[in-house]
Design an enzyme around this catalytic site. Sequence first.
Site, PDB file in Angstrom:
ATOM      1  N   GLY A  19      18.967  -1.179   8.698  1.00  0.00           N
ATOM      2  CA  GLY A  19      18.007  -1.549   7.669  1.00  0.00           C
ATOM      3  C   GLY A  19      16.716  -2.099   8.230  1.00  0.00           C
ATOM      4  O   GLY A  19      16.725  -3.015   9.046  1.00  0.00           O
ATOM      5  N   GLY A  21      14.221  -3.434   6.337  1.00  0.00           N
ATOM      6  CA  GLY A  21      13.559  -4.255   5.317  1.00  0.00           C
ATOM      7  C   GLY A  21      13.083  -5.564   5.926  1.00  0.00           C
ATOM      8  O   GLY A  21      12.942  -5.684   7.145  1.00  0.00           O
ATOM      9  N   PHE A  22      12.893  -6.558   5.084  1.00  0.00           N
ATOM     10  CA  PHE A  22      12.351  -7.824   5.569  1.00  0.00           C
ATOM     11  C   PHE A  22      13.258  -8.476   6.622  1.00  0.00           C
ATOM     12  O   PHE A  22      12.784  -8.955   7.643  1.00  0.00           O
ATOM     13  CB  PHE A  22      12.125  -8.783   4.398  1.00  0.00           C
ATOM     14  CG  PHE A  22      10.973  -8.387   3.526  1.00  0.00           C
ATOM     15  CD1 PHE A  22       9.672  -8.580   3.964  1.00  0.00           C
ATOM     16  CD2 PHE A  22      11.183  -7.814   2.288  1.00  0.00           C
ATOM     17  CE1 PHE A  22       8.587  -8.206   3.172  1.00  0.00           C
ATOM     18  CE2 PHE A  22      10.109  -7.439   1.487  1.00  0.00           C
ATOM     19  CZ  PHE A  22       8.818  -7.638   1.925  1.00  0.00           C
ATOM     20  N   GLY A  23      14.568  -8.464   6.374  1.00  0.00           N
ATOM     21  CA  GLY A  23      15.492  -9.120   7.297  1.00  0.00           C
ATOM     22  C   GLY A  23      15.680  -8.350   8.590  1.00  0.00           C
ATOM     23  O   GLY A  23      15.535  -8.907   9.683  1.00  0.00           O
ATOM     24  N   VAL A  87      23.790   5.357   7.270  1.00  0.00           N
ATOM     25  CA  VAL A  87      25.111   4.996   7.775  1.00  0.00           C
ATOM     26  C   VAL A  87      26.177   5.469   6.797  1.00  0.00           C
ATOM     27  O   VAL A  87      26.125   5.147   5.610  1.00  0.00           O
ATOM     28  CB  VAL A  87      25.204   3.473   7.982  1.00  0.00           C
ATOM     29  CG1 VAL A  87      26.603   3.084   8.436  1.00  0.00           C
ATOM     30  CG2 VAL A  87      24.163   3.019   8.986  1.00  0.00           C
ATOM     31  N   GLU A 179       6.663  -8.181 -14.330  1.00  0.00           N
ATOM     32  CA  GLU A 179       5.496  -7.597 -13.658  1.00  0.00           C
ATOM     33  C   GLU A 179       5.237  -6.180 -14.142  1.00  0.00           C
ATOM     34  O   GLU A 179       4.087  -5.798 -14.394  1.00  0.00           O
ATOM     35  CB  GLU A 179       5.704  -7.639 -12.136  1.00  0.00           C
ATOM     36  CG  GLU A 179       5.496  -9.054 -11.586  1.00  0.00           C
ATOM     37  CD  GLU A 179       6.082  -9.300 -10.212  1.00  0.00           C
ATOM     38  OE1 GLU A 179       5.944 -10.432  -9.715  1.00  0.00           O
ATOM     39  OE2 GLU A 179       6.688  -8.373  -9.638  1.00  0.00           O
ATOM     40  N   ASP A 308      19.962  -9.067   1.196  1.00  0.00           N
ATOM     41  CA  ASP A 308      20.638  -8.850  -0.081  1.00  0.00           C
ATOM     42  C   ASP A 308      22.121  -8.520   0.063  1.00  0.00           C
ATOM     43  O   ASP A 308      22.880  -8.674  -0.888  1.00  0.00           O
ATOM     44  CB  ASP A 308      19.951  -7.718  -0.866  1.00  0.00           C
ATOM     45  CG  ASP A 308      18.584  -8.140  -1.386  1.00  0.00           C
ATOM     46  OD1 ASP A 308      18.285  -9.354  -1.357  1.00  0.00           O
ATOM     47  OD2 ASP A 308      17.822  -7.263  -1.822  1.00  0.00           O
ATOM     48  N   ALA A 324      12.729 -11.878  -0.461  1.00  0.00           N
ATOM     49  CA  ALA A 324      12.225 -11.455   0.844  1.00  0.00           C
ATOM     50  C   ALA A 324      12.252 -12.610   1.837  1.00  0.00           C
ATOM     51  O   ALA A 324      12.627 -12.439   2.991  1.00  0.00           O
ATOM     52  CB  ALA A 324      10.809 -10.908   0.697  1.00  0.00           C
ATOM     53  N   GLN A 325      11.871 -13.799   1.390  1.00  0.00           N
ATOM     54  CA  GLN A 325      11.799 -14.923   2.332  1.00  0.00           C
ATOM     55  C   GLN A 325      13.174 -15.351   2.831  1.00  0.00           C
ATOM     56  O   GLN A 325      13.301 -15.799   3.968  1.00  0.00           O
ATOM     57  CB  GLN A 325      11.037 -16.100   1.717  1.00  0.00           C
ATOM     58  CG  GLN A 325      11.551 -16.537   0.369  1.00  0.00           C
ATOM     59  CD  GLN A 325      10.729 -17.680  -0.228  1.00  0.00           C
ATOM     60  OE1 GLN A 325      10.246 -18.532   0.497  1.00  0.00           O
ATOM     61  NE2 GLN A 325      10.589 -17.701  -1.533  1.00  0.00           N
TER      62      GLN A 325
END
Lengths: 450, 450
Positions: A19, A21-23, A87, A179, A308, A324-325
Site C-alpha cells: 500500500g 497511501g499515507f501510512g 496482493v 463535502e 485503515d 490520514a494523520q
Amino acid sequence: MPAEAALAERGEPRIVIVGGGFGGLEAAKVLGKAGLEVTLVDRQNHHLFQPLLYQVATAALSAADIAEPIRKILRRHRNVRVILGEVARVDADKRSLTLTDGMVLPYDVLILAPGAAHSYFGHDEWAGFAPGLKTVEDARAIRSRSLLAFEHAEKTDDPAEQQRLMTIAVVGGGPTGVELAGSLAELSRFTLARDFRQVDPEKARIILLEAGPRLLSGFSEKMSRYAAERLERLGVEVKTGAAVEEIGEDFVRFSGEAVPTGVVVWAAGVAASPLGRTLGVETDRTGRVPVDEKLAVRGLPDVYAIGDLARCEDEEGNPLPGLAQVAKQQGRHLATQLARHLREGAPMSPFRYRGRGNTAIVGRHAAIFEQGSFKIKGWLAWLAWAFIHVYLLVGAQHRTQVSLQWLWRYVTYERGARLLTHPDGAPKAGKGPLPQAADEPARRPDRTVR
Amino acid sequence: MPAEAALAERGEPRIVIVGGGFGGLEAAKVLGKAGLEVTLVDRQNHHLFQPLLYQVATAALSAADIAEPIRKILRRHRNVRVILGEVARVDADKRSLTLTDGMVLPYDVLILAPGAAHSYFGHDEWAGFAPGLKTVEDARAIRSRSLLAFEHAEKTDDPAEQQRLMTIAVVGGGPTGVELAGSLAELSRFTLARDFRQVDPEKARIILLEAGPRLLSGFSEKMSRYAAERLERLGVEVKTGAAVEEIGEDFVRFSGEAVPTGVVVWAAGVAASPLGRTLGVETDRTGRVPVDEKLAVRGLPDVYAIGDLARCEDEEGNPLPGLAQVAKQQGRHLATQLARHLREGAPMSPFRYRGRGNTAIVGRHAAIFEQGSFKIKGWLAWLAWAFIHVYLLVGAQHRTQVSLQWLWRYVTYERGARLLTHPDGAPKAGKGPLPQAADEPARRPDRTVR
C-alpha cells in the site's frame, strides 16, 4: 525465522510494504532513508491525496492534480523498489506474498497498509447504482454521472423526468458526504447555472441522507449544527435519522419514501481492505485487524498493520479513527522503530497517537476545525482548511496548480474539469443511453453497425 | 422548402450544427452573435484542443487542461442550444436528424462538422492492438498502456521480455506521429529515467514507422530531414519506406520483419466521420463529402459541410488539408455568409482558404514552421510553436495552466500527469493481467471471487 536471524544470515532483511497511501508511503520514506531493503507494492502507480478527491468528483480539480507517481516520490531511495500489483494472499508461514499475477514476494518483515474499501452494509447490489469515492475511477464516474444527468435533463421535455434527473442523493453525513453535498450544490447553483436552456440547474435537488441523529458525528454538536445550517443555506436538503432502505437505478428509498433520483453517491460505509480477512486472524466488525501497541498483528510474527486496516486502540481502549494523520504517524513511528530494531537490536517503543485536529469543509467561507476544546468555524476555518490541504499535498507543482485553480474558482465560480468521459463499461447514468463513439468504428467494432 | 421560405413562414430558420470541433464551434459563435436560432449537437460535452492531445497521451498534461465544456464556451448566446448526443442519420428529405437515442432534430439549415476518425486501411482488427489518438479516452488509453509497459518490464527478470515491453512503435510519420515519438522518447529518457530499479527506461526503443519516403510529407524536404535528425538525436529509430504489414498483441511487422512490442500507437490513417457515408451522396476515397465553393454539399439542399468531413478544393483543384485552421476559417466564413443570406437575402460568397503557416514539434528546442517560402526551425520555431498553441487555447485559465506546466516541465523534466488508470474494459497492455480493484468488491461483484 525471526527478522534478526534473517538479517544476520543474509545481511539485509527484506521489508515488504503493501500500500502506497499515507501510512505505507511514510514508512517507505523512513525505511528508505535508513538504507534498508524495501519493496512497496500498490495496485495503483500513484499516491492519491484522498482528502481532495471529492473535488475531482465535482469537476473542480483534475485527477492528476492530486495524484503523484509513487516511484517518483521514492525516486531518491535506490534501496526502495516499487511494484505495481495486487496482493492475492499472504502466506505467513512461508513468509511470502503472492500477487494476483502469480508474482511471489518473500519477506522478513511485512507492513500491511492497504487502506479501506466501501461497505454497502450487506447490500452489494446497491454498488452499481451508487458509486463510492475511493479511487480516481470512482471520482471520474461520479463526475460523469452528475454532468450527464444535467445533459439528459436538458434533452427531455417531461418536467417530472427533468426533476428526477436533477436530483442527486448523497448517502452518508460524514466528512466526505458533507463535502460532496456542499460541492455539488455549488456546482449546480454557480458553475452550471447559466449553461442550460431547457432546465435550470439552480433547481437541482441535492439531498444529504444521514442515518444517525446528526451530521459529522466525529465533531461536536455545535459544529454539526453549523455544517447543517450552511448546507441548507446552499440549498442542500439535509435529512438526519434517514436510513436508506433501498437504492435502485433511478430512486433512493428512505423513511418509507422513494425519491426519484438522477444520481446517487455512496459516502456511508467504510470497511477495511478485504486483505485483512485473508490473514487467518480475527478481524473486528468492519474488517480491521487488531494490532498491539507496537502495531504488530497479533498471532503473525513480523507482520505489522497500519492505517485503515489496523484496529489500534488509544489509552481508553477506543479504536483510532480512519484518518490520514493516524496512518501517517503510524507509518513514521513503525518505520523508525523497525529501523532501530533491525539495525541495532533496540526494543520497539509503543505507538502513541497525537491528534493534530480535525477539519471538514462545507463550501465557500464555510469550514470547521476542532482540536480538543479549540474550535473554529466559518471564514477563518475555511482559510485554514485551504492552507492545510495545500501544504499537505505532495510536490511543489501540485501545490501551485491546486492553489491557482482554487483562486480562479474563488473569483470566477468556474470549475476547470467539467470533463464528461465515457470509458467502455463505465456505469451509465439515468436511463438514457450514453453517447457512443461512432467516429471510431475501428476501435470498437462490436459496437458499430455496418 | 428552401431556408428563406422557412424563415418567412416561422420567423426564424432552425440551424443545426453537428460537431463542436474547431469548425462547428466557430460557426456556432458567429451565428450565435447574429442572433439566429442554433442547435449544436456533439457526442462529447467538451471542445477538445486536439493539437495538444499527444501531450495528454504522454503524461505531460491533464485532459481537462485542453478540454472546455461546449456549453460554457457558448454560454452568452441564449439563442444557441447545445445537445449532447450522437447523430444516427440525416433524413435530408424530411429535413431532420435522428440521434442514436431516438431524439429527432428538425432543421432548415444543416452544418455538418463531425470531424475525422481513424482508418486502419481495411485492417480493423489492428484497432485493439494499436489505439489511435482522437479523443480523451484514446489519450488516456495510450498513456496507461505506455506507463503500464514500463511497470510490467520492472516486474520481469527476462531481458528479452523487458526489451519487448519497453519497445513502443508509432505508426505514421505525420505531425501526430512525429510529436508522439518525440514526446515518448523524452518521457523515457528524462522523466522516467531514474524511477526504476530492474530496467533502465533510457534503453526503451521508440520506433517511428512511415510507409512513405520521408516524415512530414506536408512540409518541405529540408524540414523533414531536420525532424528526422532531431528525432534520431533523441534516440527515436526513424524508419521510412516501412509499411506496416501486420500488428498483433505483442508485435508489429514491417518490411518483412516482426519486432516484438510493448505498445503500438496508430497515427497513420485518417478518414472522415462515417456520418458522411450515410448522406446518400458520393464521397471520396477517405470518406469526405465534396462541397462547392459555398461549402454546400452537392445534391443536398441547405446542407453544408466543413472541416475534416468536407472535400473542399483550392483554386488548383487540390483538396484542402485536415487542419484546425481550415475548419475554423470555413466555419467563420460559412456562418457569416449564412447570417447575411438568411437575414438580408444577400448571395453567399465563395470560400477562400488563407494558409497561416504550418507547424510541428519534435521536442525541446526543436520545432518547424513553414508558411510558403518562409521557413524556420529549431529554437525559434519551438518558442513560436509554444506561444501559438497557448494563444489558440480556449480560455484564460487553460492558457495559464498549460504555460505553467510547460515552464515546470522545461525546468525539471518532470511531467504532471503520470496517471495510470484502468477503467473497466480499457485495452490491456502487454500480456500481463491488469491490476484489479480488489478493494472494491462491492462495486464489481462480477469480478470478485468470494
